[in-house]
Design a protein around this motif. Structure first.
Motif, PDB file in Angstrom:
ATOM      1  N   UNK A   7       0.819  -1.220   0.000  1.00 46.41           N
ATOM      2  CA  UNK A   7       0.000   0.000   0.000  1.00 46.41           C
ATOM      3  C   UNK A   7       0.850   1.266   0.000  1.00 46.41           C
ATOM      4  N   UNK A   8       2.108   1.156   0.401  1.00 49.41           N
ATOM      5  CA  UNK A   8       2.971   2.337   0.448  1.00 49.41           C
ATOM      6  C   UNK A   8       3.321   2.765  -0.971  1.00 49.41           C
ATOM      7  N   UNK A   9       3.035   4.023  -1.285  1.00 57.78           N
ATOM      8  CA  UNK A   9       3.274   4.549  -2.631  1.00 57.78           C
ATOM      9  C   UNK A   9       4.215   5.748  -2.626  1.00 57.78           C
ATOM     10  N   UNK A  10       5.030   5.885  -1.607  1.00 56.07           N
ATOM     11  CA  UNK A  10       5.928   7.029  -1.506  1.00 56.07           C
ATOM     12  C   UNK A  10       5.236   8.180  -0.792  1.00 56.07           C
ATOM     13  N   UNK A  11       5.890   9.316  -0.758  1.00 56.09           N
ATOM     14  CA  UNK A  11       5.308  10.482  -0.109  1.00 56.09           C
ATOM     15  C   UNK A  11       6.275  11.125   0.866  1.00 56.09           C
ATOM     16  N   UNK A  12       5.765  12.108   1.568  1.00 56.89           N
ATOM     17  CA  UNK A  12       6.552  12.896   2.516  1.00 56.89           C
ATOM     18  C   UNK A  12       6.708  12.129   3.832  1.00 56.89           C
ATOM     19  N   UNK A  13       7.875  12.245   4.423  1.00 54.57           N
ATOM     20  CA  UNK A  13       8.153  11.610   5.707  1.00 54.57           C
ATOM     21  C   UNK A  13       8.508  12.679   6.730  1.00 54.57           C
ATOM     22  N   UNK A  14       8.006  12.521   7.946  1.00 51.78           N
ATOM     23  CA  UNK A  14       8.398  13.375   9.063  1.00 51.78           C
ATOM     24  C   UNK A  14       9.637  12.771   9.711  1.00 51.78           C
ATOM     25  N   UNK A  15      10.498  13.633  10.257  1.00 54.41           N
ATOM     26  CA  UNK A  15      11.669  13.197  11.002  1.00 54.41           C
ATOM     27  C   UNK A  15      11.390  13.396  12.491  1.00 54.41           C
ATOM     28  N   UNK A  16      11.886  12.473  13.305  1.00 51.54           N
ATOM     29  CA  UNK A  16      11.737  12.550  14.756  1.00 51.54           C
ATOM     30  C   UNK A  16      13.078  12.271  15.420  1.00 51.54           C
ATOM     31  N   UNK A  17      13.410  13.085  16.406  1.00 52.61           N
ATOM     32  CA  UNK A  17      14.604  12.832  17.211  1.00 52.61           C
ATOM     33  C   UNK A  17      14.150  12.316  18.568  1.00 52.61           C
ATOM     34  N   UNK A  18      14.945  11.429  19.133  1.00 51.27           N
ATOM     35  CA  UNK A  18      14.611  10.787  20.396  1.00 51.27           C
ATOM     36  C   UNK A  18      15.460  11.351  21.527  1.00 51.27           C
ATOM     37  N   UNK A  19      14.896  11.351  22.707  1.00 48.15           N
ATOM     38  CA  UNK A  19      15.590  11.921  23.865  1.00 48.15           C
ATOM     39  C   UNK A  19      16.838  11.133  24.245  1.00 48.15           C
TER      40      UNK A  19
END
Length: 138
Positions: free
Chosen positions: A48-60
């Motif tokens: 189902x994944x067709x590409x797109x924008x990804x958010x970045x997250x940093x961990x503590x």
């Protein structure tokens, strides 16, 4: 005997202004290798994944992950184990990053990649969808 309480690992979405410096800070010269590996793994895990924008997250704890912005859930299938599960986009990103970081580590074997894998795994263990995450990465 004093018991130390472990500190929960938290995540913080990376702002648009900080995105360009985030991948180099975490992965150095391997930044594009890791980013492409994450997207490749996601394509392998979910039809189902067709590409797109990804958010970045940093961990503590020093870690990092990225997740697609899609509001939908994904059914992920691990080709290696045959394990399948339905996850939110956030949890799907965690799974894709764990597989991708492991894949890149197998080729480059840097301490930084090993650290990033373990930091993300520590965060994943506290995630609301941990049971399904664990089932897929098993």
């Amino acid at each position: 005997m004093t018991l130390q309480k472990s500190t929960a690992v938290s995540s913080c979405r990376v702002s648009e202004r900080s995105r360009l410096i985030t991948l180099p800070r975490h992965f150095g010269r391997l930044m594009m290798v890791v980013e492409h590996a994450v997207m490749d793994v996601m394509s392998e895990l979910s039809s189902a994944y067709q590409g797109g924008y990804w958010e970045f997250y940093e961990l503590s704890n020093g870690g990092f992950y990225m997740a697609p912005t899609s509001p939908e859930r994904f059914i992920l299938l691990s080709q290696g184990s045959g394990n399948e599960g339905e996850l939110s986009a956030d949890a799907s990103g965690i799974v894709a990053c764990l597989f991708a970081i492991n894949r890149v580590w197998a080729r480059y074997q840097t301490d930084s990649l090993a650290d990033h894998y373990h930091w993300l795994l520590a965060f994943a263990r506290e995630h609301a969808e941990w049971n399904t995450i664990a089932h897929i990465i098993d």
